[in-house]
Design an enzyme around this catalytic site. Structure first.
Site, short mmCIF file in Angstrom:
data_model
loop_
_atom_site.label_atom_id
_atom_site.label_comp_id
_atom_site.label_asym_id
_atom_site.label_seq_id
_atom_site.Cartn_x
_atom_site.Cartn_y
_atom_site.Cartn_z
N GLU A 1 16.32 -73.42 -74.30
CA GLU A 1 16.81 -72.28 -75.31
C GLU A 1 18.12 -72.92 -75.81
O GLU A 1 19.14 -73.18 -75.28
CB GLU A 1 16.74 -71.23 -74.77
CG GLU A 1 15.71 -70.47 -74.38
CD GLU A 1 15.76 -68.89 -73.61
OE1 GLU A 1 15.23 -68.03 -74.13
OE2 GLU A 1 16.60 -68.89 -72.88
N HIS B 1 20.21 -73.77 -72.63
CA HIS B 1 19.79 -73.24 -71.45
C HIS B 1 18.61 -73.95 -71.03
O HIS B 1 17.53 -73.77 -71.71
CB HIS B 1 19.27 -71.81 -71.59
CG HIS B 1 18.89 -71.09 -70.42
ND1 HIS B 1 17.84 -70.10 -70.80
CD2 HIS B 1 19.04 -71.02 -69.21
CE1 HIS B 1 17.49 -69.53 -69.40
NE2 HIS B 1 18.27 -70.23 -68.51
N ASN C 1 14.10 -65.49 -70.36
CA ASN C 1 14.32 -64.75 -69.18
C ASN C 1 14.34 -63.04 -69.41
O ASN C 1 14.14 -62.28 -68.56
CB ASN C 1 15.75 -65.10 -68.83
CG ASN C 1 16.10 -66.04 -67.88
OD1 ASN C 1 14.81 -66.37 -67.01
ND2 ASN C 1 17.15 -66.76 -67.58
N SER D 1 22.08 -68.18 -67.70
CA SER D 1 20.62 -67.51 -67.69
C SER D 1 20.66 -66.41 -68.64
O SER D 1 19.74 -66.09 -69.10
CB SER D 1 20.20 -67.29 -66.22
OG SER D 1 20.31 -68.33 -65.57
N1 LIG Z 1 18.40 -71.95 -60.77
C1 LIG Z 1 17.99 -71.89 -61.91
O1 LIG Z 1 16.66 -71.93 -61.79
C2 LIG Z 1 18.51 -71.75 -63.13
C3 LIG Z 1 17.87 -71.77 -64.32
C4 LIG Z 1 18.33 -71.92 -65.69
C5 LIG Z 1 19.73 -71.65 -65.63
N2 LIG Z 1 20.42 -71.31 -64.43
C6 LIG Z 1 21.85 -71.24 -64.77
O2 LIG Z 1 22.49 -72.54 -64.31
C7 LIG Z 1 23.97 -72.08 -63.84
C8 LIG Z 1 24.26 -73.10 -62.63
O3 LIG Z 1 22.92 -72.57 -61.72
P1 LIG Z 1 22.35 -73.42 -60.50
O4 LIG Z 1 21.36 -72.72 -59.92
O5 LIG Z 1 22.74 -74.71 -60.59
O6 LIG Z 1 23.55 -72.83 -59.27
P2 LIG Z 1 24.15 -73.68 -58.05
O7 LIG Z 1 24.54 -72.47 -57.34
O8 LIG Z 1 23.03 -74.27 -57.49
O9 LIG Z 1 25.23 -74.41 -58.51
C9 LIG Z 1 26.37 -73.86 -58.80
C10 LIG Z 1 27.42 -75.10 -58.92
O10 LIG Z 1 28.58 -74.78 -59.41
C11 LIG Z 1 29.88 -75.26 -58.76
N3 LIG Z 1 31.10 -74.48 -59.18
C12 LIG Z 1 31.22 -73.05 -59.12
N4 LIG Z 1 32.49 -72.87 -59.56
C13 LIG Z 1 32.67 -74.23 -60.27
C14 LIG Z 1 33.93 -74.40 -61.21
N5 LIG Z 1 34.94 -73.65 -61.56
N6 LIG Z 1 34.02 -75.75 -61.51
C15 LIG Z 1 33.10 -76.69 -61.20
N7 LIG Z 1 32.07 -76.53 -60.44
C16 LIG Z 1 31.94 -75.13 -59.93
C17 LIG Z 1 29.51 -75.03 -57.32
O11 LIG Z 1 30.18 -75.63 -56.28
C18 LIG Z 1 27.83 -75.38 -57.27
O12 LIG Z 1 27.75 -76.65 -56.96
C19 LIG Z 1 23.99 -70.66 -63.79
O13 LIG Z 1 24.50 -70.04 -64.68
C20 LIG Z 1 22.37 -70.20 -63.65
O14 LIG Z 1 22.25 -69.06 -64.25
C21 LIG Z 1 20.02 -71.40 -63.17
#
Ligand SMILES: NC(=O)c1ccc[n+]([C@@H]2O[C@H](COP(=O)([O-])OP(=O)(O)OC[C@H]3O[C@@H](n4cnc5c(N)ncnc54)[C@H](O)[C@@H]3O)[C@@H](O)[C@H]2O)c1
Length: 291
Positions: free
Chosen positions: A151, A139, A190, A118
């Site tokens: 993005e 993104h 963001n 993000s």
């Molecule tokens: N949630 C949102 O609205 C959103 C929007 C855009 C971008 N993002 C970005 O996307 C990314 C993921 O966000 P999310 O909301 O899906 O998070 P989340 O917490 O729902 O999921 C993250 C997942 O990553 C896994 N994980 C952690 N370390 C790991 C590793 N070393 N190898 C493999 N898997 C691993 C965890 O077990 C978990 O299932 C982040 O960088 C976040 O900033 C999130």
């Protein structure tokens, strides 16, 4: 390189959504996560979501064909099969950098390595690899199957061809690529959106408005589908906290300093819809409970 197979690391809210839209676009997907429960939850969510789209006539293929393109993996051992590898793990620089080192060792030459971060600058992630020219930000927004903007973020050393691969990939998914030509922390969208979220939390802290009044006001006055707290619960308070911390660490701009109330909720494990409580409370199916 033409993209036929996408390897995704992290099967949370975003990784599962990205796997779904790739499979819907006809691509082979390997979805990996170190946590077995996350993988199971992701496949259940994709099954439900594709089923809904088929029901509404928004997905022309049958559910089995779409789901048949997604395989799961408990580690990175198959990352070398990906023409495109997308990282979607926790919003934490150290965890992502460690993962990028491992991906660098495993990905095939010429593969594009993308991050769904993000806010963490793409250059910071690319810098731990020996191939920063192949690294790009891709993104997506939440919920991935619904939100049309993505993005495409250029790190300092990202090659033009890598940017173009990102743009073509996103277009193939039927989404609109938004080019971000410099990887300032938080990128474009963001950077704009989080300022309003921080201000909403600060106004709440001062007792100027309540969570539900601020959300209702923003929805009704500005024509948004969700208010800042509803969005915050969907995104995950830990995700926004991580993003704000990354932007603040890099810029020292007070507008991005994570508010106390957000930090305390994250410490208490109130991360939003995914944990059953955040700014609002939710039942086990993620439906908002009335207070
Ligand atoms: N949630 C949102 O609205 C959103 C929007 C855009 C971008 N993002 C970005 O996307 C990314 C993921 O966000 P999310 O909301 O899906 O998070 P989340 O917490 O729902 O999921 C993250 C997942 O990553 C896994 N994980 C952690 N370390 C790991 C590793 N070393 N190898 C493999 N898997 C691993 C965890 O077990 C978990 O299932 C982040 O960088 C976040 O900033 C999130």
């Amino acid at each position: 390189m033409s993209i036929e197979c996408v390897f995704i690391a992290g099967a949370g809210a975003m990784g599962s959504g990205i796997a779904q839209v790739c499979a819907q676009a006809g691509l082979a997907v390997i979805l990996s996560d170190t946590d077995e429960a996350s993988l199971a939850k992701a496949m259940k969510q994709i099954d439900w979501s594709v089923g809904k789209l088929v029901e509404k006539g928004k997905c022309k293929e049958d559910k089995t064909s779409v789901l048949g393109r997604i395989q799961t993996a408990a580690d990175l051992s198959r990352a070398g099969q990906g023409d495109l590898v997308i990282e979607a793990v926790f919003e934490n620089r150290e965890i992502k950098q460690q993962l990028f080192k491992e991906l660098d060792a495993r990905c095939k030459p010429g593969a594009v390595i993308a991050s769904n971060t993000s806010a963490i600058p793409i250059t910071d992630l690319a810098s731990v690899t020996a191939r920063p020219e192949d690294v790009v930000g891709v993104h997506f927004f939440n919920p991935v199957p619904i939100m049309p903007a993505v993005e495409i973020v250029r790190g300092i050393l990202t090659a033009d061809a890598t940017m173009e691969t990102g743009v073509e990939f996103v277009s193939k998914l039927g989404k609109t690529p938004i080019r971000v030509e410099s990887d300032v922390p938080g990128f474009l969208l963001n950077r704009i959106n989080l300022v309003g979220y921080v201000e909403a939390i600060r106004l709440l802290e001062k007792g100027v408005g309540t969570v539900s009044d601020i959300d209702a006001g923003v929805r009704l006055a500005f024509g948004r589908r969700m208010g800042p707290f509803e969005t915050g619960d969907m995104v995950g308070l830990d995700v926004s906290f991580g993003a704000l911390s990354a932007i603040y660490d890099a810029t020292r701009e007070r507008a991005f300093f994570p508010p106390q109330m957000l930090a305390r909720k994250v410490k208490a494990g109130q991360l939003g819809r995914k944990t059953g409580a955040g700014w609002y409370r939710y039942d086990e199916n993620g439906n908002k409970l009335e207070d």
